[in-house]
Design a protein around this motif. Structure first.
Motif, PDB file in Angstrom:
ATOM      1  N   ASP A  15       0.818  -1.215   0.000  1.00 31.25           N
ATOM      2  CA  ASP A  15       0.000   0.000   0.000  1.00 31.25           C
ATOM      3  C   ASP A  15       0.854   1.267   0.000  1.00 31.25           C
ATOM      4  O   ASP A  15       0.433   2.314  -0.507  1.00 31.25           O
ATOM      5  N   SER A  16       2.045   1.180   0.561  1.00 35.36           N
ATOM      6  CA  SER A  16       2.932   2.340   0.636  1.00 35.36           C
ATOM      7  C   SER A  16       3.730   2.541  -0.652  1.00 35.36           C
ATOM      8  O   SER A  16       4.380   3.575  -0.836  1.00 35.36           O
ATOM      9  N   VAL A  17       3.696   1.560  -1.541  1.00 40.37           N
ATOM     10  CA  VAL A  17       4.463   1.614  -2.786  1.00 40.37           C
ATOM     11  C   VAL A  17       3.530   1.737  -3.999  1.00 40.37           C
ATOM     12  O   VAL A  17       3.640   2.654  -4.805  1.00 40.37           O
ATOM     13  N   MET A  18       2.626   0.760  -4.151  1.00 42.01           N
ATOM     14  CA  MET A  18       1.557   0.775  -5.168  1.00 42.01           C
ATOM     15  C   MET A  18       2.076   0.848  -6.609  1.00 42.01           C
ATOM     16  O   MET A  18       1.370   1.284  -7.514  1.00 42.01           O
ATOM     17  N   GLN A  19       3.304   0.383  -6.843  1.00 43.64           N
ATOM     18  CA  GLN A  19       3.829   0.462  -8.207  1.00 43.64           C
ATOM     19  C   GLN A  19       3.267  -0.635  -9.102  1.00 43.64           C
ATOM     20  O   GLN A  19       3.033  -0.406 -10.292  1.00 43.64           O
ATOM     21  N   LEU A  20       3.049  -1.818  -8.545  1.00 43.61           N
ATOM     22  CA  LEU A  20       2.514  -2.912  -9.352  1.00 43.61           C
ATOM     23  C   LEU A  20       1.142  -2.538  -9.905  1.00 43.61           C
ATOM     24  O   LEU A  20       0.852  -2.736 -11.090  1.00 43.61           O
ATOM     25  N   GLN A  21       0.312  -1.957  -9.054  1.00 44.26           N
ATOM     26  CA  GLN A  21      -1.038  -1.565  -9.466  1.00 44.26           C
ATOM     27  C   GLN A  21      -0.994  -0.421 -10.483  1.00 44.26           C
ATOM     28  O   GLN A  21      -1.721  -0.438 -11.482  1.00 44.26           O
ATOM     29  N   ALA A  22      -0.136   0.567 -10.216  1.00 45.79           N
ATOM     30  CA  ALA A  22      -0.026   1.707 -11.124  1.00 45.79           C
ATOM     31  C   ALA A  22       0.482   1.272 -12.491  1.00 45.79           C
ATOM     32  O   ALA A  22      -0.035   1.694 -13.537  1.00 45.79           O
ATOM     33  N   MET A  23       1.490   0.411 -12.503  1.00 46.76           N
ATOM     34  CA  MET A  23       2.057  -0.054 -13.761  1.00 46.76           C
ATOM     35  C   MET A  23       1.044  -0.877 -14.543  1.00 46.76           C
ATOM     36  O   MET A  23       0.976  -0.802 -15.771  1.00 46.76           O
ATOM     37  N   ASN A  24       0.238  -1.655 -13.827  1.00 45.45           N
ATOM     38  CA  ASN A  24      -0.781  -2.468 -14.488  1.00 45.45           C
ATOM     39  C   ASN A  24      -1.760  -1.570 -15.248  1.00 45.45           C
ATOM     40  O   ASN A  24      -2.082  -1.814 -16.416  1.00 45.45           O
ATOM     41  N   GLU A  25      -2.223  -0.522 -14.585  1.00 42.52           N
ATOM     42  CA  GLU A  25      -3.173   0.386 -15.212  1.00 42.52           C
ATOM     43  C   GLU A  25      -2.526   1.151 -16.374  1.00 42.52           C
ATOM     44  O   GLU A  25      -3.145   1.365 -17.424  1.00 42.52           O
ATOM     45  N   MET A  26      -1.276   1.543 -16.207  1.00 44.82           N
ATOM     46  CA  MET A  26      -0.584   2.279 -17.273  1.00 44.82           C
ATOM     47  C   MET A  26      -0.311   1.379 -18.478  1.00 44.82           C
ATOM     48  O   MET A  26      -0.391   1.819 -19.630  1.00 44.82           O
ATOM     49  N   MET A  27      -0.033   0.103 -18.209  1.00 51.68           N
ATOM     50  CA  MET A  27       0.211  -0.823 -19.315  1.00 51.68           C
ATOM     51  C   MET A  27      -1.049  -1.046 -20.131  1.00 51.68           C
ATOM     52  O   MET A  27      -0.992  -1.256 -21.352  1.00 51.68           O
ATOM     53  N   LYS A  28      -2.193  -1.001 -19.493  1.00 49.79           N
ATOM     54  CA  LYS A  28      -3.460  -1.127 -20.223  1.00 49.79           C
ATOM     55  C   LYS A  28      -3.521  -0.050 -21.302  1.00 49.79           C
ATOM     56  O   LYS A  28      -3.892  -0.317 -22.458  1.00 49.79           O
ATOM     57  N   MET A  59       7.051  -5.575 -28.172  1.00 49.61           N
ATOM     58  CA  MET A  59       8.118  -6.168 -27.369  1.00 49.61           C
ATOM     59  C   MET A  59       8.180  -5.471 -26.030  1.00 49.61           C
ATOM     60  O   MET A  59       8.310  -4.252 -25.962  1.00 49.61           O
ATOM     61  N   ILE A  60       8.064  -6.262 -24.961  1.00 49.30           N
ATOM     62  CA  ILE A  60       8.120  -5.741 -23.598  1.00 49.30           C
ATOM     63  C   ILE A  60       9.496  -6.066 -23.027  1.00 49.30           C
ATOM     64  O   ILE A  60       9.828  -7.232 -22.792  1.00 49.30           O
ATOM     65  N   LEU A  61      10.306  -5.034 -22.842  1.00 47.63           N
ATOM     66  CA  LEU A  61      11.644  -5.214 -22.288  1.00 47.63           C
ATOM     67  C   LEU A  61      11.564  -5.130 -20.771  1.00 47.63           C
ATOM     68  O   LEU A  61      11.087  -4.143 -20.221  1.00 47.63           O
ATOM     69  N   GLY A  62      12.037  -6.166 -20.080  1.00 45.36           N
ATOM     70  CA  GLY A  62      11.916  -6.237 -18.631  1.00 45.36           C
ATOM     71  C   GLY A  62      10.504  -6.616 -18.229  1.00 45.36           C
ATOM     72  O   GLY A  62       9.861  -5.933 -17.437  1.00 45.36           O
ATOM     73  N   ILE A  63      10.030  -7.728 -18.736  1.00 47.94           N
ATOM     74  CA  ILE A  63       8.634  -8.127 -18.547  1.00 47.94           C
ATOM     75  C   ILE A  63       8.360  -8.703 -17.155  1.00 47.94           C
ATOM     76  O   ILE A  63       7.225  -8.731 -16.693  1.00 47.94           O
ATOM     77  N   ALA A  64       9.420  -9.151 -16.461  1.00 47.38           N
ATOM     78  CA  ALA A  64       9.283  -9.758 -15.112  1.00 47.38           C
ATOM     79  C   ALA A  64       8.239 -10.871 -15.146  1.00 47.38           C
ATOM     80  O   ALA A  64       8.298 -11.742 -16.009  1.00 47.38           O
ATOM     81  N   GLY A  65       7.259 -10.822 -14.244  1.00 43.07           N
ATOM     82  CA  GLY A  65       6.263 -11.890 -14.175  1.00 43.07           C
ATOM     83  C   GLY A  65       5.064 -11.665 -15.063  1.00 43.07           C
ATOM     84  O   GLY A  65       4.074 -12.405 -14.986  1.00 43.07           O
ATOM     85  N   GLY A  66       5.114 -10.652 -15.918  1.00 39.62           N
ATOM     86  CA  GLY A  66       4.038 -10.427 -16.871  1.00 39.62           C
ATOM     87  C   GLY A  66       2.924  -9.535 -16.368  1.00 39.62           C
ATOM     88  O   GLY A  66       1.827  -9.545 -16.939  1.00 39.62           O
ATOM     89  N   ASN A  67       3.182  -8.743 -15.320  1.00 39.62           N
ATOM     90  CA  ASN A  67       2.161  -7.818 -14.829  1.00 39.62           C
ATOM     91  C   ASN A  67       1.626  -6.961 -15.981  1.00 39.62           C
ATOM     92  O   ASN A  67       2.398  -6.350 -16.710  1.00 39.62           O
ATOM     93  N   GLY A  68       0.309  -6.941 -16.158  1.00 40.52           N
ATOM     94  CA  GLY A  68      -0.318  -6.141 -17.204  1.00 40.52           C
ATOM     95  C   GLY A  68      -0.676  -6.907 -18.465  1.00 40.52           C
ATOM     96  O   GLY A  68      -1.419  -6.404 -19.307  1.00 40.52           O
ATOM     97  N   LEU A  69      -0.171  -8.137 -18.603  1.00 43.87           N
ATOM     98  CA  LEU A  69      -0.424  -8.888 -19.832  1.00 43.87           C
ATOM     99  C   LEU A  69      -1.897  -9.238 -20.032  1.00 43.87           C
ATOM    100  O   LEU A  69      -2.308  -9.533 -21.154  1.00 43.87           O
ATOM    101  N   GLU A  70      -2.681  -9.186 -18.960  1.00 43.98           N
ATOM    102  CA  GLU A  70      -4.114  -9.479 -19.124  1.00 43.98           C
ATOM    103  C   GLU A  70      -4.806  -8.447 -20.005  1.00 43.98           C
ATOM    104  O   GLU A  70      -5.913  -8.671 -20.500  1.00 43.98           O
ATOM    105  N   HIS A  71      -4.145  -7.301 -20.215  1.00 39.71           N
ATOM    106  CA  HIS A  71      -4.732  -6.244 -21.039  1.00 39.71           C
ATOM    107  C   HIS A  71      -4.368  -6.378 -22.516  1.00 39.71           C
ATOM    108  O   HIS A  71      -4.831  -5.579 -23.335  1.00 39.71           O
ATOM    109  N   ALA A  72      -3.534  -7.348 -22.853  1.00 41.89           N
ATOM    110  CA  ALA A  72      -3.122  -7.528 -24.249  1.00 41.89           C
ATOM    111  C   ALA A  72      -4.271  -8.150 -25.039  1.00 41.89           C
ATOM    112  O   ALA A  72      -4.766  -9.221 -24.697  1.00 41.89           O
TER     113      ALA A  72
END
Length: 205
Positions: free
Chosen positions: A20-33, A45-58
């Motif tokens: 809750d004090s960071v909220m980057q995963l949530q923010a990045m998910n919305e921005m990736m949409k 091409m997603i550079l630095g895809i990590a675990g695929g956060n945001g891919l549900e919007h593809a």
């Protein structure tokens, strides 16, 4: 010596990012949409895809190919397992962009979120030249005086990242892209709970 990103467990990284004090995963998910929907492209091409956060919007009906690039093979394995609906569409490439950018395939668009900080401007330029996209969408973090890694119970996990971290400034990134004939076409800002800021800068040829 291994790159520090090869040794950070995905569970620790994501747990830190979604606090809750960071909220980057949530923010990045919305921005990736927004990034996925922004431009008329068929390959991305997603550079630095990590675990695929945001891919549900593809959108599977829009893209013919999605490349996911990361230095950590276990991250890529998690991304593949999390999104079975992208089977045949998502191709994961495990590589260290600092040394292997010349192996990247071509794509219509590049997404690089919190990635340039760990490879630097010159390496990013090399990757973009190799991929030769029509559009590039980047998210960088603007830090406060508290430092570039937010305080959290997982803070120690990121200790070695200082070895590969570069502070990225919007005007420097714009200059680097301008040298390759890319112009800024959109900027967005997202303020985080701890005062840090995510800045999205989109470029087009």
């Amino acid at each position: 010596m291994k790159n520090p990103w090869e040794e950070i467990p995905l569970s620790d990284y994501e747990s830190h990012m979604k606090l809750d004090s960071v909220m980057q995963l949530q923010a990045m998910n919305e921005m990736m949409k927004g990034q996925f929907h922004a431009y008329p492209v068929s390959s991305i091409m997603i550079l630095g895809i990590a675990g695929g956060n945001g891919l549900e919007h593809a959108q599977t009906d829009k893209f013919e190919k999605i490349y996911g690039v990361d230095i950590n093979s276990s991250y890529l394995q998690s991304a593949t397992q999390r999104y079975p609906e992208l089977s045949g569409l998502l191709e994961c490439l495990c590589m260290d962009l600092r040394y292997e950018a010349d192996k990247l395939p071509k794509a219509d668009m590049v997404i690089a979120n919190l990635l340039i900080e760990y490879i630097g401007y010159e390496c990013f330029q090399k990757a973009v030249r190799q991929i030769n996209p029509d559009y590039v969408s980047c998210i960088i973090q603007i830090n406060t005086e508290d430092g570039w890694v937010s305080d959290s119970p997982y803070l120690h996990v990121f200790d070695r990242l200082e070895q590969v971290h570069h502070q990225i400034e919007p005007y420097m990134l714009e200059n680097a892209m301008h040298k390759m004939d890319y112009q800024v076409i959109k900027t967005l800002e997202h303020i985080l709970p701890n005062g840090k800021k995510l800045v999205q800068i989109d470029f087009g040829k």
